[in-house]
Design a protein around this motif. Structure first.
Motif, PDB file in Angstrom:
ATOM      1  N   LYS A  86      -6.167  -5.839  -6.436  1.00  0.00           N
ATOM      2  CA  LYS A  86      -5.264  -4.746  -6.767  1.00  0.00           C
ATOM      3  C   LYS A  86      -6.089  -3.500  -7.042  1.00  0.00           C
ATOM      4  N   GLY A  87      -5.596  -2.372  -6.576  1.00  0.00           N
ATOM      5  CA  GLY A  87      -6.306  -1.114  -6.739  1.00  0.00           C
ATOM      6  C   GLY A  87      -7.279  -0.898  -5.590  1.00  0.00           C
ATOM      7  N   PHE A  88      -7.931   0.235  -5.603  1.00  0.00           N
ATOM      8  CA  PHE A  88      -8.928   0.523  -4.580  1.00  0.00           C
ATOM      9  C   PHE A  88     -10.129  -0.389  -4.776  1.00  0.00           C
ATOM     10  N   PRO A  89     -10.822  -0.724  -3.682  1.00  0.00           N
ATOM     11  CA  PRO A  89     -12.081  -1.442  -3.852  1.00  0.00           C
ATOM     12  C   PRO A  89     -13.050  -0.591  -4.676  1.00  0.00           C
ATOM     13  N   THR A  90     -13.981  -1.243  -5.331  1.00  0.00           N
ATOM     14  CA  THR A  90     -14.974  -0.558  -6.154  1.00  0.00           C
ATOM     15  C   THR A  90     -15.676   0.534  -5.344  1.00  0.00           C
ATOM     16  N   GLY A  91     -15.702   1.732  -5.918  1.00  0.00           N
ATOM     17  CA  GLY A  91     -16.370   2.858  -5.275  1.00  0.00           C
ATOM     18  C   GLY A  91     -15.533   3.618  -4.270  1.00  0.00           C
ATOM     19  N   GLU A  92     -14.323   3.167  -3.983  1.00  0.00           N
ATOM     20  CA  GLU A  92     -13.475   3.797  -2.970  1.00  0.00           C
ATOM     21  C   GLU A  92     -12.359   4.649  -3.565  1.00  0.00           C
ATOM     22  N   ALA A  93     -12.147   4.560  -4.858  1.00  0.00           N
ATOM     23  CA  ALA A  93     -11.014   5.251  -5.486  1.00  0.00           C
ATOM     24  C   ALA A  93     -11.321   6.732  -5.690  1.00  0.00           C
ATOM     25  N   PRO A  94     -10.320   7.568  -5.503  1.00  0.00           N
ATOM     26  CA  PRO A  94     -10.517   8.997  -5.753  1.00  0.00           C
ATOM     27  C   PRO A  94     -10.662   9.298  -7.248  1.00  0.00           C
ATOM     28  N   ILE A  95     -10.081   8.436  -8.076  1.00  0.00           N
ATOM     29  CA  ILE A  95     -10.231   8.546  -9.530  1.00  0.00           C
ATOM     30  C   ILE A  95     -10.491   7.147 -10.084  1.00  0.00           C
ATOM     31  N   LYS A  96     -11.290   7.066 -11.117  1.00  0.00           N
ATOM     32  CA  LYS A  96     -11.729   5.781 -11.676  1.00  0.00           C
ATOM     33  C   LYS A  96     -10.557   4.877 -12.082  1.00  0.00           C
ATOM     34  N   GLY A  99       3.906   0.302 -11.881  1.00  0.00           N
ATOM     35  CA  GLY A  99       3.088   1.504 -11.885  1.00  0.00           C
ATOM     36  C   GLY A  99       2.845   2.004 -10.480  1.00  0.00           C
ATOM     37  N   HIS A 100       1.851   2.829 -10.349  1.00  0.00           N
ATOM     38  CA  HIS A 100       1.493   3.442  -9.073  1.00  0.00           C
ATOM     39  C   HIS A 100       0.545   2.503  -8.329  1.00  0.00           C
ATOM     40  N   VAL A 101       1.096   1.634  -7.495  1.00  0.00           N
ATOM     41  CA  VAL A 101       0.300   0.638  -6.783  1.00  0.00           C
ATOM     42  C   VAL A 101      -0.200   1.246  -5.482  1.00  0.00           C
ATOM     43  N   ALA A 102      -1.474   1.616  -5.452  1.00  0.00           N
ATOM     44  CA  ALA A 102      -2.055   2.179  -4.239  1.00  0.00           C
ATOM     45  C   ALA A 102      -2.281   1.079  -3.206  1.00  0.00           C
ATOM     46  N   ILE A 103      -2.860  -0.031  -3.655  1.00  0.00           N
ATOM     47  CA  ILE A 103      -3.161  -1.164  -2.771  1.00  0.00           C
ATOM     48  C   ILE A 103      -3.066  -2.451  -3.584  1.00  0.00           C
ATOM     49  N   ALA A 104      -2.439  -3.446  -2.991  1.00  0.00           N
ATOM     50  CA  ALA A 104      -2.445  -4.792  -3.561  1.00  0.00           C
ATOM     51  C   ALA A 104      -2.494  -5.785  -2.399  1.00  0.00           C
ATOM     52  N   VAL A 105      -3.331  -6.796  -2.539  1.00  0.00           N
ATOM     53  CA  VAL A 105      -3.435  -7.846  -1.542  1.00  0.00           C
ATOM     54  C   VAL A 105      -3.038  -9.148  -2.223  1.00  0.00           C
ATOM     55  N   TYR A 121       0.827  -1.202   0.000  1.00  0.00           N
ATOM     56  CA  TYR A 121       0.000   0.000   0.000  1.00  0.00           C
ATOM     57  C   TYR A 121       0.863   1.254   0.000  1.00  0.00           C
ATOM     58  N   LEU A 122       0.235   2.356  -0.332  1.00  0.00           N
ATOM     59  CA  LEU A 122       0.827   3.675  -0.172  1.00  0.00           C
ATOM     60  C   LEU A 122       0.259   4.224   1.131  1.00  0.00           C
ATOM     61  N   ASN A 123       1.121   4.547   2.069  1.00  0.00           N
ATOM     62  CA  ASN A 123       0.682   4.904   3.415  1.00  0.00           C
ATOM     63  C   ASN A 123       0.336   6.389   3.533  1.00  0.00           C
ATOM     64  N   HIS A 124      -0.648   6.819   2.769  1.00  0.00           N
ATOM     65  CA  HIS A 124      -1.127   8.196   2.859  1.00  0.00           C
ATOM     66  C   HIS A 124      -2.539   8.268   2.299  1.00  0.00           C
ATOM     67  N   PRO A 125      -3.233   9.383   2.589  1.00  0.00           N
ATOM     68  CA  PRO A 125      -4.582   9.518   2.035  1.00  0.00           C
ATOM     69  C   PRO A 125      -4.503   9.473   0.521  1.00  0.00           C
ATOM     70  N   PRO A 126      -5.458   8.948  -0.130  1.00  0.00           N
ATOM     71  CA  PRO A 126      -6.750   8.409   0.301  1.00  0.00           C
ATOM     72  C   PRO A 126      -6.732   6.916   0.598  1.00  0.00           C
ATOM     73  N   VAL A 127      -5.555   6.330   0.710  1.00  0.00           N
ATOM     74  CA  VAL A 127      -5.447   4.880   0.945  1.00  0.00           C
ATOM     75  C   VAL A 127      -5.769   4.511   2.393  1.00  0.00           C
ATOM     76  N   GLN A 128      -5.411   5.369   3.331  1.00  0.00           N
ATOM     77  CA  GLN A 128      -5.528   5.019   4.750  1.00  0.00           C
ATOM     78  C   GLN A 128      -6.918   4.571   5.194  1.00  0.00           C
ATOM     79  N   PRO A 129      -8.002   5.214   4.774  1.00  0.00           N
ATOM     80  CA  PRO A 129      -9.324   4.707   5.180  1.00  0.00           C
ATOM     81  C   PRO A 129      -9.594   3.287   4.670  1.00  0.00           C
ATOM     82  N   VAL A 130      -9.113   2.989   3.484  1.00  0.00           N
ATOM     83  CA  VAL A 130      -9.297   1.641   2.936  1.00  0.00           C
ATOM     84  C   VAL A 130      -8.462   0.642   3.728  1.00  0.00           C
ATOM     85  N   LEU A 131      -7.274   1.039   4.150  1.00  0.00           N
ATOM     86  CA  LEU A 131      -6.441   0.162   4.976  1.00  0.00           C
ATOM     87  C   LEU A 131      -7.154  -0.195   6.282  1.00  0.00           C
TER      88      LEU A 131
END
Length: 133
Positions: free
Chosen positions: A102-112, A87-93, A40-50
């Motif tokens: 990989k990526g934000f869960p559906t509906g949680e991403a700041p950009i599509k 690339g820019h990996v915000a989140i990967a499990v 993960y990237l340890n900064h907003p907007p990832v932190q709420p998803v974490l």
């Protein structure tokens, strides 16, 4: 010398075969645990998803082994390189070494373009299935 070599080779073959089957049993036995790697990237907007991911993982305490990698650190960069996460990996499990989400869960991403095709409930379902829990 030949007299000792043949029994030694036979013993080695038996031990190797027994070791291989034991490894397979371990992989098939959910009580041995499941490895989860979280990148993960340890900064907003990832932190709420974490936080949401951590809540799911907490339900599997004792059943999963979790390793966390901040993608902005040298250790995280090394891990992403080893697992071809480019690339820019915000989140990967990764579950048992395979990129599962990989990526934000559906509906949680700041950009599509940063959105994955999964939901937090999918992570829970995958872990429940893998741990038989």
């Amino acid at each position: 010398m030949n007299r000792n070599l043949i029994p030694a080779l036979a013993l080695s073959a038996v031990l190797a075969a027994a070791g291989c089957s034991a490894d397979q049993e371990k992989a098939d036995d959910p009580s041995t645990g499941v490895d989860v790697d979280l990148v993960y990237l340890n900064h907003p907007p990832v932190q709420p998803v974490l936080k949401d991911i951590n809540q799911v993982l907490a339900d599997y305490k004792g059943k999963v082994s979790v390793s966390r990698y901040d993608a902005d650190t040298p250790e995280g960069k090394e891990f992403t390189d080893e697992h071809d996460l480019t690339g820019h990996v915000a989140i990967a499990v990764l579950i048992d070494g395979k990129v599962t989400f990989k990526g934000f869960p559906t509906g949680e991403a700041p950009i599509k373009s940063a959105e994955g095709d999964w939901e937090i409930e999918d992570l829970d379902a995958a872990l429940r299935q893998r741990t038989k829990g």
